[in-house]
Design an enzyme around this catalytic site. Structure first.
Site, short mmCIF file in Angstrom:
data_model
loop_
_atom_site.label_atom_id
_atom_site.label_comp_id
_atom_site.label_asym_id
_atom_site.label_seq_id
_atom_site.Cartn_x
_atom_site.Cartn_y
_atom_site.Cartn_z
N VAL A 1 -4.00 -20.74 -45.16
CA VAL A 1 -3.29 -19.52 -45.58
C VAL A 1 -3.12 -18.60 -44.36
O VAL A 1 -2.12 -17.91 -44.21
CB VAL A 1 -4.11 -18.82 -46.68
CG1 VAL A 1 -3.74 -17.36 -46.83
CG2 VAL A 1 -3.96 -19.56 -48.00
N GLN A 2 -4.13 -18.64 -43.50
CA GLN A 2 -4.13 -17.74 -42.33
C GLN A 2 -3.06 -18.11 -41.31
O GLN A 2 -2.70 -17.31 -40.46
CB GLN A 2 -5.50 -17.81 -41.62
CG GLN A 2 -6.63 -17.34 -42.47
CD GLN A 2 -7.98 -17.86 -41.97
OE1 GLN A 2 -8.65 -17.20 -41.20
NE2 GLN A 2 -8.37 -19.05 -42.40
N MET B 1 -10.81 -18.75 -39.95
CA MET B 1 -10.59 -19.69 -38.84
C MET B 1 -10.86 -19.02 -37.49
O MET B 1 -11.22 -17.84 -37.43
CB MET B 1 -9.16 -20.21 -38.88
CG MET B 1 -8.92 -21.31 -39.88
SD MET B 1 -7.23 -21.91 -39.69
CE MET B 1 -7.29 -23.37 -40.73
N GLY B 2 -10.58 -19.77 -36.44
CA GLY B 2 -10.77 -19.24 -35.09
C GLY B 2 -11.37 -20.25 -34.13
O GLY B 2 -11.60 -19.96 -32.97
N ARG B 3 -11.70 -21.42 -34.69
CA ARG B 3 -12.34 -22.47 -33.88
C ARG B 3 -13.58 -21.92 -33.20
O ARG B 3 -14.48 -21.48 -33.88
CB ARG B 3 -11.34 -23.04 -32.86
CG ARG B 3 -11.51 -24.53 -32.64
CD ARG B 3 -10.50 -25.06 -31.65
NE ARG B 3 -9.19 -25.24 -32.23
CZ ARG B 3 -8.72 -26.39 -32.68
NH1 ARG B 3 -9.47 -27.46 -32.64
NH2 ARG B 3 -7.51 -26.47 -33.18
N ASP C 1 -6.12 -18.25 -32.87
CA ASP C 1 -7.53 -18.05 -32.49
C ASP C 1 -7.74 -16.90 -31.51
O ASP C 1 -8.83 -16.36 -31.42
CB ASP C 1 -8.09 -19.34 -31.88
CG ASP C 1 -8.01 -20.52 -32.84
OD1 ASP C 1 -7.87 -20.27 -34.05
OD2 ASP C 1 -8.08 -21.66 -32.39
N GLY D 1 -1.19 -24.40 -27.43
CA GLY D 1 -2.59 -24.09 -27.16
C GLY D 1 -3.01 -24.70 -25.82
O GLY D 1 -2.16 -25.17 -25.05
N ASP D 2 -4.32 -24.74 -25.56
CA ASP D 2 -4.76 -25.20 -24.24
C ASP D 2 -4.41 -26.66 -23.99
O ASP D 2 -4.10 -27.05 -22.87
CB ASP D 2 -6.25 -24.90 -23.99
CG ASP D 2 -7.16 -25.53 -25.02
OD1 ASP D 2 -6.65 -26.12 -25.98
OD2 ASP D 2 -8.38 -25.43 -24.85
N GLY D 3 -4.37 -27.48 -25.06
CA GLY D 3 -4.01 -28.89 -24.89
C GLY D 3 -2.56 -29.03 -24.43
O GLY D 3 -2.27 -29.77 -23.47
O1 F6P Z 1 -6.41 -23.50 -33.38
C1 F6P Z 1 -5.88 -23.03 -34.57
C2 F6P Z 1 -6.65 -23.50 -35.77
O2 F6P Z 1 -6.07 -22.96 -36.92
C3 F6P Z 1 -8.14 -23.20 -35.72
O3 F6P Z 1 -8.43 -21.85 -36.06
C4 F6P Z 1 -8.68 -24.20 -36.68
O4 F6P Z 1 -10.01 -24.54 -36.35
C5 F6P Z 1 -7.77 -25.38 -36.47
O5 F6P Z 1 -6.60 -24.91 -35.87
C6 F6P Z 1 -7.43 -26.13 -37.72
O6 F6P Z 1 -6.70 -27.27 -37.34
P1 F6P Z 1 -5.95 -28.20 -38.39
O7 F6P Z 1 -4.68 -27.53 -38.79
O8 F6P Z 1 -5.71 -29.47 -37.64
O9 F6P Z 1 -6.84 -28.38 -39.57
#
Ligand code: F6P
Length: 348
Positions: A270-271, A179-181, A137, A89-91
């Site tokens: 699950v996603q 999800m999707g942040r 996302d 991801g961006d990080g």
């Molecule tokens: O960035 C991917 C993602 O699945 C986001 O959609 C979600 O907000 C986040 O990561 C969940 O992170 P974690 O697995 O640390 O709970």
């Protein structure tokens, strides 16, 4: 992500490169040892259809520190590695860019404190890199689909289909949180592909009074003969004042205004698992192929690029421009500049 790993390994082998796979993300690079393994053709056999990533992933705090990056650089140079393809991801991509720009300085420090010889460093004057975006996302500005987003969307649609049958049996309303942040892609596409009644996403918050509008919409559906109602809520959804809209708030609103007994389903992780879709497999294979070619063809003056899908083609974007634009979108949403956020996200 496995499709991308497989394609990078096999493409690089056909270009007569030695290929090493790094386990657990940057942490494997720092730890060395079994964290960095040389791979041959068969080592990536039978992973194409597997979900997640067989080489693991890790949010390494150590890599954010210079000492962590020094250890990582030493482990790479020890093995003769000077080209990196990173899926993240961006990080992870920002970390990759930092690592690349610091490379000569890191190597100088390693010679100074005796961890590397001057000859080893002379053989590795630069680090050539390519980034791929692995995120459900689908938020990378300038591209249409990140690795994993299509599979996640499939997972959501399967869940919506399942919820639809039970909802219809009981004539119930369901609120489904996805999800999707900060990105509403999964929510919006799931709402369209799942035939849902209402959707709430961060980039286009509903106008004040949306609660009445949503409930009227659900009532119209029932009057038209629908036996169920489904509202999709993106996890980053918010109202025009920037206040988060939670799935439980949406359920309580439906109960209050429409006198129902609605239910909430939060799909959660699950996603992020399960078998990858056909699109994710072929697109990631293609991206992995292009990324391996990119780093092999690069030299010390080549710009750092991130590769992504736009339409049915692979595009190359300057890495930090793409990452900065991607990070700007949530900042614009935070500042309630929704049109600017939408314009940036749909920019080429
Ligand atoms: O960035 C991917 C993602 O699945 C986001 O959609 C979600 O907000 C986040 O990561 C969940 O992170 P974690 O697995 O640390 O709970």
């Amino acid at each position: 992500m496995n499709a991308a790993v497989r394609a990078v390994v096999r493409t690089a082998l056909t270009r007569h490169a030695e290929v090493f796979v790094i386990y657990e993300g940057y942490q494997g690079m720092i730890d060395g040892g079994e964290g960095i393994r040389q791979f041959q053709w068969d080592d990536v056999g039978a992973i194409l259809g597997k979900g997640g990533t067989v080489i693991g992933t890790y949010r390494s705090k150590e890599f954010r520190e210079r000492e962590g990056r020094l250890k990582a650089a030493r482990n790479l140079v020890d093995r003769g590695i000077d080209r990196l393809v990173v899926v993240g991801g961006d990080g992870s991509l920002t970390g990759l860019d930092t690592f690349r720009s610091e490379w000569p300085g890191l190597l100088d420090d390693l010679v100074r404190d005796g961890r590397l010889s001057a000859q080893q460093v002379a053989d590795h004057p630069a680090l050539m890199i390519a980034g791929l975006v692995g995120s459900i996302d689908n938020d990378l500005v300038g591209t249409d689909s990140t690795i994993g987003a299509d599979s996640a969307l499939h997972r959501i649609i399967e869940a919506i289909d399942a919820i639809t049958s039970t909802a219809a049996s009981h004539q119930r309303s369901f609120v489904v949180e996805v999800m999707g942040r900060h990105c509403g892609y999964l929510a919006l596409m799931a709402a369209v592909a799942g035939g849902c009644d209402y959707v709430l996403i961060p980039e286009d918050p509903p106008q004040p009074g949306w609660e009445e509008d949503m409930c009227a919409q659900l009532r119209r559906g029932r009057q038209a003969g629908r036996r169920e109602s489904i509202v999709i809520v993106a996890e980053g959804a918010r109202d025009r004042d920037g206040k988060p809209i939670t799935s439980s708030y949406v359920r309580d609103t439906i109960d209050r205004i429409n006198h129902e007994d609605a239910r909430v389903t939060i799909l959660g992780h699950v996603q992020r698992g399960g078998r990858p879709s056909a699109f994710d497999r072929w697109a990631s294979t293609w991206l992995g192929y292009e990324a391996a070619q990119q780093v092999i063809n690069s030299d010390k003056d080549s710009p750092a690029m991130v590769l992504g899908m736009r339409g049915a083609a692979v595009v190359r974007l300057p890495l930090m421009d793409a990452v900065s634009a991607t990070r700007r979108v949530p900042e614009l949403i935070e500042a309630r500049k929704y049109e600017d956020a939408m314009a940036l996200r749909s920019a080429d």
